[in-house]
Write an enzyme that holds these catalytic residues in place. Structure first.
Site, mmCIF file in Angstrom:
data_model
loop_
_atom_site.group_PDB
_atom_site.id
_atom_site.type_symbol
_atom_site.label_atom_id
_atom_site.label_comp_id
_atom_site.label_asym_id
_atom_site.label_seq_id
_atom_site.Cartn_x
_atom_site.Cartn_y
_atom_site.Cartn_z
ATOM 1 N N GLU A 1 35.356 118.661 -7.663
ATOM 2 C CA GLU A 1 35.641 117.625 -6.897
ATOM 3 C C GLU A 1 35.259 117.474 -5.305
ATOM 4 O O GLU A 1 36.119 117.867 -4.500
ATOM 5 C CB GLU A 1 37.136 117.136 -6.984
ATOM 6 N N LYS B 1 33.511 115.451 -10.212
ATOM 7 C CA LYS B 1 34.276 114.069 -9.764
ATOM 8 C C LYS B 1 34.205 113.608 -8.501
ATOM 9 O O LYS B 1 34.695 114.192 -7.461
ATOM 10 C CB LYS B 1 35.791 114.749 -10.042
HETATM 11 P P1 13P Z 1 43.131 109.364 -6.732
HETATM 12 O O1 13P Z 1 42.497 108.949 -8.072
HETATM 13 O O2 13P Z 1 44.429 108.861 -6.334
HETATM 14 O O3 13P Z 1 42.010 109.476 -5.783
HETATM 15 O O4 13P Z 1 43.239 111.031 -7.167
HETATM 16 C C1 13P Z 1 42.314 111.644 -7.982
HETATM 17 C C2 13P Z 1 42.567 112.848 -7.612
HETATM 18 O O5 13P Z 1 42.747 113.883 -8.481
HETATM 19 C C3 13P Z 1 42.587 113.512 -6.366
HETATM 20 O O6 13P Z 1 42.291 115.112 -6.429
#
Ligand code: 13P
Length: 345
Positions: A177, A219
Site C-alpha cells: 500500500e 492497494k
Molecule cells: P481508508 O479506506 O480509510 O483510506 O483506509 C484504508 C487503509 O487500510 C489505510 O491503511
C-alpha cells in the site's frame, strides 16, 4: 515460498465480486476516530467495536478478507470467542497490518518513511500460525511544495519490497500500500503524475527483490484532486485517470488491485469504483476491488456511538456500505441504492 498457498489466497480474496474490509487502525488512530464522535477510548471499547463489525450478519456475502491490528488478532469477544476465530467461522480470511507506522524522515521535511522490518520474519510466522493469510504495509507519500522527493519514494518502495518478500516466504499474501495522500491543493494531473511515479518505483523494487507478482495485491489511492483544490473532477474523470494511471504502471501479472478510500465519503468511493467497472470492465488486466476502512466503517461508527442499543442499526449501516461496494465491483451501484426505501426491498 509456497506459490500455491499465495495464489489460492489471492483468488479467494477476489472471489464473487467481494472486497476487503480494513479494520486495522492502530490504537492511536482508532482512538482519534472515537474521540471525534465522543466515544470512550479504551481497549475494551475498541474490542467492542471490532466485535460489532465481525458479528455483522451475512458480512461474508460482500467481504472476503478483513485486515486486523495486532491488538485485535489477540482479543476475545465478550463471550470468550477469539475474534480471529469468529472471522474464520464467518468465512472471511483474516489479514494483519504488520507495519509499525510512518515516521518522520530524517532530512526530508514533511515526508515520512514507514518502519517495522525489525523482527518481521518472526512476527509473520506467528501471525500465520494464528490463522492470518495476508498482511498489509502502508507507506504514505504526501504531495506539497517540492514533495514527494525521490528519496522518500525510493526509501518507501524499497521497504515495501523487502516486506513483500518476507511475507511470501511466510506464506502470507502481501498487500502493498503506497498511499499518495489526498491532503493538499493539487489538481488531478499532479496526483496522476505522482501516483504513477510512486507505483512504477514500487513495482521496480518488487522486481529487484524477485517478489512473485501473482502473489501480491497492490492497494493504491484513486487518482483524485487534493482535498483543498477548488476544482473537482467528475466521477467518470476520476475513474478514467485512475485506470489510465494503473494501466501504465502496474503489470498484468499482479494478483489484483484493492483500493483504499483515503478520506472519500462512502458514497463517492463506491461511485468511483463503480465507474471504473462500468467503463473498463473488459479492459482491466487485473481484478479490481475495494479495501476500504473509513468508507465502510464511518457511518456505522457514528450510529453506534459506543452504545449497545445501537449495535443492530450500526451493523445494518456497515452491511449496507459493504453491499454498495460489492455492487460497485459489478458496475451495478447507482445512487438510488442509497435510498432507504430501496434498501428495505
Ligand atoms: P481508508 O479506506 O480509510 O483510506 O483506509 C484504508 C487503509 O487500510 C489505510 O491503511
Amino acid at each position: 515460498m509456497n506459490k500455491n498457498i499465495l495464489a489460492d489466497t489471492v483468488s479467494r480474496l477476489f472471489t464473487d465480486s467481494k472486497g476487503l474490509l480494513a479494520m486495522d487502525e492502530s490504537n492511536p488512530n482508532c482512538n482519534k476516530r472515537f474521540a471525534k464522535l465522543g466515544i470512550l477510548q479504551s481497549e475494551e471499547v475498541r474490542r467492542d467495536w471490532r466485535a460489532l463489525i465481525v458479528n455483522t450478519p451475512d458480512l461474508s456475502e460482500c467481504i472476503s478478507g478483513a485486515i486486523l491490528y495486532d491488538e485485535t488478532i489477540r482479543q476475545k469477544k465478550k463471550d470468550g470467542t477469539p475474534i480471529i476465530k469468529a472471522i474464520i467461522d464467518e468465512g472471511i480470511i483474516p489479514g494483519i497490518k504488520v507495519d509499525k507506522g510512518a515516521k518522520l524522515m530524517a532530512g526530508h521535511q514533511g515526508e515520512k518513511v514507514t518502519e517495522g522490518l525489525d523482527g518481521l520474519r518472526e512476527r509473520l510466522k506467528e501471525y500465520f500460525r494464528m490463522g492470518a493469510r495476508f498482511a498489509k504495509w502502508r507507506a504514505v507519500i504526501a504531495i506539497g511544495d517540492g514533495i514527494p522527493s525521490r528519496a522518500c519514494i525510493e526509501a518507501n518502495a524499497n521497504i515495501l519490497a523487502l516486506y513483500a518478500s518476507l511475507c511470501q516466504e511466510a506464506g502470507l499474501v502481501p498487500i502493498v500500500e503506497p498511499e499518495v495522500l489526498m491532503g493538499g491543493t493539487h489538481d488531478l494531473q499532479v496526483c496522476f503524475t505522482d501516483t504513477e511515479q510512486v507505483l512504477r518505483t514500487v513495482l521496480s523494487h518488487l522486481y529487484v527483490q524477485v517478489v512473485m507478482l501473482e502473489g501480491v495485491i497492490v492497494k493504491p489511492n484513486m487518482v483524485i484532486t487534493g482535498l483543498s483544490c477548488p476544482k473537482h473532477e467528475s466521477i467518470d474523470e476520476v475513474a478514467d485517470a485512475t485506470i489510465q494511471c494503473l494501466r501504465q504502471s502496474v503489470p498484468a501479472a499482479i494478483g489484483g488491485i484493492a483500493f483504499l478510500s483515503g478520506g472519500q465519503s462512502g458514497e463517492l468511493a463506491s461511485a468511483h469504483l463503480n465507474a471504473m467497472h462500468v467503463r473498463y470492465e473488459s479492459k482491466l488486466p487485473w481484478p479490481l476491488t475495494f479495501s476500504f476502512a473509513r468508507a465502510i466503517q464511518q457511518p456505522a461508527m457514528a450510529i453506534w456511538d459506543g452504545k449497545d442499543e445501537n449495535i443492530k442499526m450500526a451493523q445494518q449501516a456497515l452491511f449496507h456500505r459493504a453491499k454498495c461496494d460489492k455492487a460497485a465491483r459489478q458496475g451495478l451501484y447507482y445512487a438510488a441504492i442509497e435510498d432507504p426505501v430501496f434498501l428495505s426491498n
